[in-house]
Write an enzyme that holds these catalytic residues in place. Sequence first.
Site, mmCIF file in Angstrom:
data_model
loop_
_atom_site.group_PDB
_atom_site.id
_atom_site.type_symbol
_atom_site.label_atom_id
_atom_site.label_comp_id
_atom_site.label_asym_id
_atom_site.label_seq_id
_atom_site.Cartn_x
_atom_site.Cartn_y
_atom_site.Cartn_z
ATOM 1 C CE LYS A 62 61.013 72.870 32.958
ATOM 2 N NZ LYS A 62 60.969 72.694 34.450
ATOM 3 C CD GLU A 80 69.541 58.714 26.573
ATOM 4 O OE1 GLU A 80 69.119 57.595 26.920
ATOM 5 O OE2 GLU A 80 70.101 58.898 25.475
ATOM 6 C CD GLU A 106 61.343 54.551 35.043
ATOM 7 O OE1 GLU A 106 62.581 54.597 35.140
ATOM 8 O OE2 GLU A 106 60.696 55.247 34.245
ATOM 9 C CB CYS A 135 66.819 56.431 34.169
ATOM 10 S SG CYS A 135 68.474 57.033 33.796
ATOM 11 C CB VAL A 173 57.501 63.824 28.962
ATOM 12 C CG1 VAL A 173 58.018 65.219 28.640
ATOM 13 C CG2 VAL A 173 56.367 63.911 29.982
#
Length: 496
Positions: free
Chosen positions: A184, A258, A393, A292, A240
């Site tokens: 997905k 990650e 972040e 990231c 998440v």
Amino acid sequence: MKSSRRATVTAPVGLRNHIAGRWHTGSGERFVSTSPTYPDEVIAHGHNATHAELDAAVAAARAAAHDWARTQAHERGAILLRAAAAVDAAADRWGSELAREEGKPVAEAIGEVRRAAQILRYYGVEGDRPSGESYHSPRPGERILVTRKALGVVAVITPFNFPIAIPAWKIAPALALGNTVVWKPAEAVPLLAMRLMTALADAGLPAGVCNLVLGDRELGACLVEHRDINGVTFTGSTSVGRAIAASAAGRGIPVQAEMGGKNAAVVLDDADLGTAVDQVLAGAFRSAGQKCTATSRLVVTPGIADALLDELVARLGAWAVGDPLDQHVRIGPVVDRAAQASILAGIRGALDQNARVLFGGQPYVSGFRQAGCFVPPTILELEDTTAQVWRTELFGPVLAVHRAENSDHAFMLAADSEFGLSAAIFTNDLSRALGAVDDLDVGILHINSESAGADPHVPFGGAKASGYGPKEQGRAAVEFFTHPTTVYLRGGRSDR
């Protein structure tokens, strides 16, 4: 310099799911993918997969798992190599689509498509690499073998910021090592997902081995919680990722996650100024900071601070912000309105906490940048490292700067974060560089290069709140996508 050239508008692409070797329109809610540069422009449209279609995709992957795991490694690799050739051949066209859909400047977008092909090629020769290990046994007439077996059906959940490279570095090792996949992708970038799935399907991937389901976060949650999933690989936020890990732990399945980063660049007094400026700008502002591994914190020591900051501001002022299909543009829009609003709110919060603006800081108020999802590249100098912009972040083109008292203080500031993905150190002192290797708890450390970037043949991943489970890419991927079986082997006939 700023660009206002409008991209050539093309007809929207119809998107489909890929389940059990067949393309499906999807029976779920209709959606459109719009341009972050010109939000009135529809890039693609389609229908999400329903829960029943998700079940069908998992069932197809389960049905294909036995035969695929027993397919010869070289045969699996040959499919990946054919897919790599197709991806490479389409790099310019798909790169332009990526730039339109995600907002990345076109040169970077084409480079990302080519990186996906490189990753497919790397895992396409998995059959030429060692498989398992052999050990001596303390018992006569016996050998001990350690073999590795595929997990089975792997759920792949990918983010928006690298819509073809990150899927490639998850899916390629999963397939090469004998797993089947249900994938997905992020809602914001479905077009590049369909392109990669097309390359794999056209390369001869058997039905059910890789399945693409389009959908929202709720569909993604149903996928990772599905009873027939044997492992989950995820890239996204820390919150998440930890929720996925907690859910998977209850079912006893492995997770590779990650997650977030708040990556620091440390520039010491003895650093080469030109190198530091080039690399900090690239790390902080390429891809509009939507990496990231992007540099979002800058720690500078007193002897170089003023010269470095003056040069950063002067050089950033020459970076063009605008349409990512314009070859002169260095910074495009962020991915959507929600990202834009979140980043601008983070900048306002920093100003409320007495940050000093060195560059940018104010939203665009006219022209197509005001209408699109643009965030001005921003450099903020902080007195207090408790500020949210230093800790949280933002995932955008925002660089927070703090002056350190000396090099020891600089390393302490860099290390003071819940995250541990990447860091960059700029120095010509070998002892300081080696000290950073020992002192900074990060998964990726750059010495005199930008904090962003990942090569496919070496491990990628973070420490602390930035990573969970085995690392990605290179030989590290074997640790997640397979599990070991220790075989005690001796002949069945007695020597008596």
